[in-house]
Scaffold this active site. Structure first.
Site, PDB file in Angstrom:
ATOM      1  N   ILE A  23      37.196  -2.488 -46.267  1.00  0.00           N
ATOM      2  CA  ILE A  23      38.457  -2.883 -45.641  1.00  0.00           C
ATOM      3  C   ILE A  23      38.242  -3.730 -44.385  1.00  0.00           C
ATOM      4  O   ILE A  23      39.184  -4.068 -43.694  1.00  0.00           O
ATOM      5  CB  ILE A  23      39.340  -1.653 -45.321  1.00  0.00           C
ATOM      6  N   GLY A  24      36.970  -4.061 -44.095  1.00  0.00           N
ATOM      7  CA  GLY A  24      36.689  -4.989 -43.007  1.00  0.00           C
ATOM      8  C   GLY A  24      36.128  -4.378 -41.741  1.00  0.00           C
ATOM      9  O   GLY A  24      36.265  -4.962 -40.663  1.00  0.00           O
ATOM     10  N   GLY A  25      35.473  -3.236 -41.858  1.00  0.00           N
ATOM     11  CA  GLY A  25      34.916  -2.570 -40.677  1.00  0.00           C
ATOM     12  C   GLY A  25      33.915  -3.421 -39.925  1.00  0.00           C
ATOM     13  O   GLY A  25      33.926  -3.464 -38.684  1.00  0.00           O
ATOM     14  N   SER A  85      26.985  -3.321 -46.188  1.00  0.00           N
ATOM     15  CA  SER A  85      27.259  -1.885 -46.335  1.00  0.00           C
ATOM     16  C   SER A  85      27.251  -1.555 -47.819  1.00  0.00           C
ATOM     17  O   SER A  85      28.305  -1.341 -48.426  1.00  0.00           O
ATOM     18  CB  SER A  85      28.619  -1.531 -45.726  1.00  0.00           C
ATOM     19  N   CYS A  88      27.094   3.682 -51.178  1.00  0.00           N
ATOM     20  CA  CYS A  88      26.347   4.823 -50.632  1.00  0.00           C
ATOM     21  C   CYS A  88      26.047   5.894 -51.680  1.00  0.00           C
ATOM     22  O   CYS A  88      25.207   6.761 -51.452  1.00  0.00           O
ATOM     23  CB  CYS A  88      27.123   5.438 -49.469  1.00  0.00           C
TER      24      CYS A  88
END
Length: 199
Positions: A23-25, A85, A88
């Site tokens: 979401i754009g962290g 990112s 995970c």
């Protein structure tokens, strides 16, 4: 020997590629860091995350398989920073911990294979993932690839609590700078620190 120039903030605007943008962290973090920066492109497979990203920033990430990316395409961006990112699930302590053997890790390891083929590799790379990544074969491949391509790396396990944010969620972070750039504070290689300098 480390020079003042090698430790200074970038003197030209940061040109970023945001892989696994969610979401754009990472984009928001760039903004909060008060760096003059431009996100050239963001990439994510998740349609809902891309909807939120577009709502937050007015631009939609590229929605496609990173396995189709080429070094030539990456070079055209002329990015000075990659933020990454990756999924995970291959590394989470509550999962199967298959690491590079998990199909969800394949796009990340594929991107690593493109790094040596770039004519204009990024000066900076930032990788974020769950605790557990630091013990994975993927992390080993990441470190080896970066060292082989003239990057100096620093690794940290941090939690938002260390920064005064009431949220206990430790995460793995790797910062990499391509030589001749260096870090202001240097640590022994392959040591994962439990806090960044000054914290």
């Amino acid at each position: 020997m480390e020079t003042t120039e090698s430790r200074a903030k970038p003197t030209t605007p940061v040109r970023a590629l945001e892989f696994y943008s969610g979401i754009g962290g990472m984009r928001y973090a760039l903004k909060r860091a008060c760096l003059e920066s431009t996100v050239l492109a963001a990439f994510d497979l998740n349609n809902v995350a891309n909807d939120v990203y577009e709502h937050n920033f007015g631009e939609r990430p590229v929605q496609g398989n990173l396995g189709t990316m080429t070094a030539k395409k990456l070079d055209k961006y002329g990015a000075s920073l990659w933020t990454m990112s990756p999924p995970c699930q291959p590394y989470t302590r509550n999962g199967l911990q298959k690491g590079a053997g998990d199909f969800r890790a394949s796009s990340f390891t594929y991107l690593l294979t493109l790094l040596p083929a770039l004519t204009t590799p990024p000066s900076y790379i930032l990788v974020e993932n769950v605790v557990g990544f630091e013990a994975s074969s993927t992390r080993k491949e990441l470190v080896e690839t970066l060292h082989a391509n003239a990057y100096t790396c620093q690794e940290f396990l941090c939690t938002p609590l260390q920064f005064g944010i009431p949220y206990s969620r430790p995460r793995y972070f790797m910062l990499a700078k391509r030589q001749p750039l260096h870090f202001a504070v240097e640590y022994p290689p392959d040591v994962i620190m439990m806090h960044p300098p000054g914290i």
